[in-house]
Write an enzyme that holds these catalytic residues in place. Sequence first.
Site, PDB file in Angstrom:
ATOM      1  N   GLY A  13       9.501  -7.066  99.980  1.00 56.60           N
ATOM      2  CA  GLY A  13       8.351  -7.817  99.455  1.00 56.60           C
ATOM      3  C   GLY A  13       7.295  -6.998  98.752  1.00 56.60           C
ATOM      4  O   GLY A  13       6.140  -7.420  98.653  1.00 56.60           O
ATOM      5  N   SER A  14       7.674  -5.829  98.188  1.00 56.52           N
ATOM      6  CA  SER A  14       6.639  -5.018  97.541  1.00 56.52           C
ATOM      7  C   SER A  14       6.138  -5.654  96.246  1.00 56.52           C
ATOM      8  O   SER A  14       4.956  -5.510  95.893  1.00 56.52           O
ATOM      9  CB  SER A  14       7.128  -3.586  97.304  1.00 56.52           C
ATOM     10  OG  SER A  14       8.113  -3.545  96.307  1.00 56.52           O
ATOM     11  N   ASN A  15       6.994  -6.360  95.517  1.00 53.27           N
ATOM     12  CA  ASN A  15       6.521  -7.042  94.300  1.00 53.27           C
ATOM     13  C   ASN A  15       5.582  -8.192  94.658  1.00 53.27           C
ATOM     14  O   ASN A  15       4.571  -8.423  93.991  1.00 53.27           O
ATOM     15  CB  ASN A  15       7.706  -7.536  93.458  1.00 53.27           C
ATOM     16  CG  ASN A  15       8.288  -6.420  92.610  1.00 53.27           C
ATOM     17  OD1 ASN A  15       7.667  -5.980  91.651  1.00 53.27           O
ATOM     18  ND2 ASN A  15       9.452  -5.927  92.993  1.00 53.27           N
ATOM     19  N   LYS A  92      19.802 -14.973  96.246  1.00 55.32           N
ATOM     20  CA  LYS A  92      20.680 -16.132  96.062  1.00 55.32           C
ATOM     21  C   LYS A  92      20.467 -16.764  94.688  1.00 55.32           C
ATOM     22  O   LYS A  92      19.388 -16.664  94.120  1.00 55.32           O
ATOM     23  CB  LYS A  92      20.381 -17.179  97.141  1.00 55.32           C
ATOM     24  CG  LYS A  92      20.978 -16.846  98.489  1.00 55.32           C
ATOM     25  CD  LYS A  92      20.856 -18.004  99.450  1.00 55.32           C
ATOM     26  CE  LYS A  92      21.710 -19.194  99.097  1.00 55.32           C
ATOM     27  NZ  LYS A  92      23.147 -19.035  99.335  1.00 55.32           N
ATOM     28  N   ILE A  94      19.798 -19.758  92.128  1.00 55.27           N
ATOM     29  CA  ILE A  94      18.914 -20.915  92.238  1.00 55.27           C
ATOM     30  C   ILE A  94      19.657 -22.159  91.769  1.00 55.27           C
ATOM     31  O   ILE A  94      20.252 -22.182  90.689  1.00 55.27           O
ATOM     32  CB  ILE A  94      17.636 -20.686  91.395  1.00 55.27           C
ATOM     33  CG1 ILE A  94      16.890 -19.445  91.892  1.00 55.27           C
ATOM     34  CG2 ILE A  94      16.718 -21.889  91.430  1.00 55.27           C
ATOM     35  CD1 ILE A  94      16.403 -19.505  93.320  1.00 55.27           C
ATOM     36  N   ASN A 108      12.052 -14.036  87.340  1.00 57.09           N
ATOM     37  CA  ASN A 108      12.738 -13.064  88.188  1.00 57.09           C
ATOM     38  C   ASN A 108      12.423 -11.671  87.662  1.00 57.09           C
ATOM     39  O   ASN A 108      12.195 -11.478  86.468  1.00 57.09           O
ATOM     40  CB  ASN A 108      14.254 -13.288  88.139  1.00 57.09           C
ATOM     41  CG  ASN A 108      14.999 -12.326  89.043  1.00 57.09           C
ATOM     42  OD1 ASN A 108      14.584 -12.063  90.187  1.00 57.09           O
ATOM     43  ND2 ASN A 108      16.098 -11.772  88.559  1.00 57.09           N
ATOM     44  N   HIS A 110      13.993  -7.796  87.498  1.00 57.92           N
ATOM     45  CA  HIS A 110      15.249  -7.056  87.681  1.00 57.92           C
ATOM     46  C   HIS A 110      15.017  -5.578  87.359  1.00 57.92           C
ATOM     47  O   HIS A 110      14.403  -5.256  86.340  1.00 57.92           O
ATOM     48  CB  HIS A 110      16.339  -7.636  86.763  1.00 57.92           C
ATOM     49  CG  HIS A 110      17.655  -6.971  86.974  1.00 57.92           C
ATOM     50  ND1 HIS A 110      18.422  -7.220  88.092  1.00 57.92           N
ATOM     51  CD2 HIS A 110      18.317  -6.043  86.251  1.00 57.92           C
ATOM     52  CE1 HIS A 110      19.514  -6.467  88.034  1.00 57.92           C
ATOM     53  NE2 HIS A 110      19.468  -5.740  86.932  1.00 57.92           N
ATOM     54  N   ASP A 151      20.591 -13.281  86.593  1.00 60.24           N
ATOM     55  CA  ASP A 151      19.954 -12.372  85.617  1.00 60.24           C
ATOM     56  C   ASP A 151      20.247 -12.748  84.168  1.00 60.24           C
ATOM     57  O   ASP A 151      20.462 -11.885  83.318  1.00 60.24           O
ATOM     58  CB  ASP A 151      20.451 -10.918  85.845  1.00 60.24           C
ATOM     59  CG  ASP A 151      20.185 -10.432  87.254  1.00 60.24           C
ATOM     60  OD1 ASP A 151      19.180 -10.858  87.831  1.00 60.24           O
ATOM     61  OD2 ASP A 151      20.991  -9.634  87.764  1.00 60.24           O
ATOM     62  N   GLU A 180       7.926  -2.076  87.948  1.00 59.83           N
ATOM     63  CA  GLU A 180       8.128  -3.491  88.298  1.00 59.83           C
ATOM     64  C   GLU A 180       6.803  -4.105  88.734  1.00 59.83           C
ATOM     65  O   GLU A 180       6.438  -5.213  88.323  1.00 59.83           O
ATOM     66  CB  GLU A 180       9.116  -3.638  89.466  1.00 59.83           C
ATOM     67  CG  GLU A 180      10.535  -3.239  89.143  1.00 59.83           C
ATOM     68  CD  GLU A 180      11.460  -3.482  90.327  1.00 59.83           C
ATOM     69  OE1 GLU A 180      11.283  -4.470  91.048  1.00 59.83           O
ATOM     70  OE2 GLU A 180      12.383  -2.669  90.529  1.00 59.83           O
TER      71      GLU A 180
HETATM   72  C1  GRF Z   1      13.158  -5.222  93.209  1.00 64.05           C
HETATM   73  O1  GRF Z   1      13.736  -4.011  92.793  1.00 64.05           O
HETATM   74  C2  GRF Z   1      13.447  -6.316  92.208  1.00 64.05           C
HETATM   75  O2  GRF Z   1      13.530  -5.859  90.897  1.00 64.05           O
HETATM   76  C3  GRF Z   1      14.791  -6.824  92.651  1.00 64.05           C
HETATM   77  O3  GRF Z   1      14.756  -6.745  94.059  1.00 64.05           O
HETATM   78  C4  GRF Z   1      13.833  -5.745  94.468  1.00 64.05           C
HETATM   79  C5  GRF Z   1      12.860  -6.382  95.386  1.00 64.05           C
HETATM   80  O4  GRF Z   1      11.973  -5.443  95.940  1.00 64.05           O
HETATM   81  N1  GRF Z   1      15.074  -8.137  92.135  1.00 64.05           N
HETATM   82  P1  GRF Z   1      10.727  -5.947  96.756  1.00 64.05           P
HETATM   83  O5  GRF Z   1      11.227  -6.875  97.846  1.00 64.05           O
HETATM   84  O6  GRF Z   1       9.813  -6.659  95.805  1.00 64.05           O
HETATM   85  O7  GRF Z   1      10.091  -4.719  97.327  1.00 64.05           O
END
Ligand code: GRF
Length: 207
Positions: A13-15, A92, A94, A108, A110, A151, A180
């Site tokens: 969940g870092s994003n 998963k 969608i 999304n 990537h 993707d 990201e």
């Molecule tokens: C990220 O590298 C994102 O690009 C990919 O999954 C990873 C998720 O990382 N789709 P986080 O859970 O947001 O840390």
Amino acid sequence: MKFSIGVFGSGRGSNFKSVLDKIKEGYLESEIKVVISNNSNAGILEIARLNNIPSYHISIKQFNSENEFNQKILDVLEKHSVDFILLAGYMKKIDSNIVNKYKNRILNIHPALIPSFCGQGMYGLNVHKAVLDYGCKITGVTVHLVNEEYDNGPIVLQKPVEVNDDDTPEELADRVLKEEHKLIIEAIRLFEEERLIVKGRKVIRRK
Ligand code: GRF
């Protein structure tokens, strides 16, 4: 335009955290209304709980059919008045009902430059190992709209990241992840400013 965002994730969940921080700072005006994960141990659920954001573990294993599973997701999104979805490490596909209901409103992120190093199986360190094995000099980040394929939807933003000769997959992943965290914010901000026009596969950015 202020969105009511639903975040889907399967991992740390870092994003999600990066978006949350920018909302708290006031840089983004949208709100995160709900977090959904197919993995009960996902860090993303823990971050949501710590921030008092409603969170749900919704797994196909809890249902008798894909239909029931997808209906539950739609019900939760509706309950929390979600009008924009962010896939932040969601593993998963969608369902088409969700894609259609949220047309051009699902993003999304990537960790590579699509259409390279993407699709089924290309997640986590697999992506960065493949980039290094191929001998690429450049990789990067892609933020794209989501359709029914992995993707595959129209690309919103891309940012290159240089590959160093002595990179390990972990080192490369760390540098890509930093980008990201920034690119996803930039993409959401462009949506908030209503500066994006989707024409077929192309997302055009108004000045
Ligand atoms: C990220 O590298 C994102 O690009 C990919 O999954 C990873 C998720 O990382 N789709 P986080 O859970 O947001 O840390």
